[in-house]
Design a protein around this motif. Structure first.
Motif: not given
Length: 152
Positions: A123-139
Motif C-alpha cells: 500500500i506504500a505507493p498510495l499511502a506513503k503520505g498517511a504513513l509519514a503523517r502517522n510517524h509525525e504524530r507518534v513523534m
C-alpha cells in the motif's frame, strides 16, 4: 519492494544537554509515558551503550503495530547515538544533541528505514503520505509527553 522513509524530527528542551540525553534515551521507560510504545524490552546492555539491543512494539494511529529491535552501534554521550534497526523497520536511527542557545538543547532524530511488512509495502505507493503523517504524530506524542520530564 520495500518502501524507504527518511524522517527528521527536531525537539527543543529548556534543559541541560546531559538531562536531555538521559530523558530521550531512557527508552526502557517509554511505555510509561509515550502511549505509542506498547512494549520495550532491553535484551542486551543498558539501551544506551554500544552493543545494547532493545526490542520495541510501536503503534501509531493507524491500525497496525511495528515490531523491531534497535542495536546501539555508536554512542558519544551526550552528543549522539547511532542505532541499527531490524525487524519491521530496517535501517538506521541517529539522535544528535546540541546546545541551540544557552540553556536550550536541540535534539534531532534522523530515522532512515525501510518497511519489511508485505502489506505496508503493497500500500506504500498510495499511502506513503498517511504513513509519514502517522510517524509525525507518534513523534509529536513523544515530545509532548517527554518535555515535562526533561524540563522538570
Amino acid at each position: 519492494m520495500s518502501a524507504i522513509y527518511h524522517f527528521t524530527t527536531q525537539w527543543h528542551f529548556a534543559a541541560p544537554v546531559d538531562r536531555t540525553w538521559s530523558g530521550v534515551l531512557d527508552i526502557e521507560r517509554y511505555p510509561g509515558w509515550w502511549k505509542n510504545f506498547r512494549r520495550v524490552k532491553v535484551v542486551k546492555g543498558d539501551g544506551r551503550s554500544v552493543g545494547s539491543v532493545v526490542e520495541c512494539v510501536v503503534r501509531g494511529s493507524l491500525p497496525y503495530s511495528l515490531t523491531y529491535a534497535i542495536e546501539v552501534v555508536e554512542a558519544e554521550r551526550p552528543r549522539h547515538i547511532l542505532l541499527r534497526s531490524t525487524g519491521d523497520l530496517v535501517g538506521t536511527g541517529r539522535w544528535e544533541f546540541s546546545e541551540a542557545e544557552p540553556s536550550v538543547v536541540k535534539a534531532v532524530y534522523y530515522w532512515d528505514v525501510a518497511t519489511t511488512n508485505p502489506v505496508l509495502n503493497l500500500i506504500a505507493p498510495l499511502a506513503k503520505g498517511a504513513l509519514a503523517r502517522n510517524h509525525e504524530r507518534v513523534m509529536a506524542n513523544g515530545y509532548a509527553a517527554l518535555r515535562p520530564h526533561v524540563q522538570g
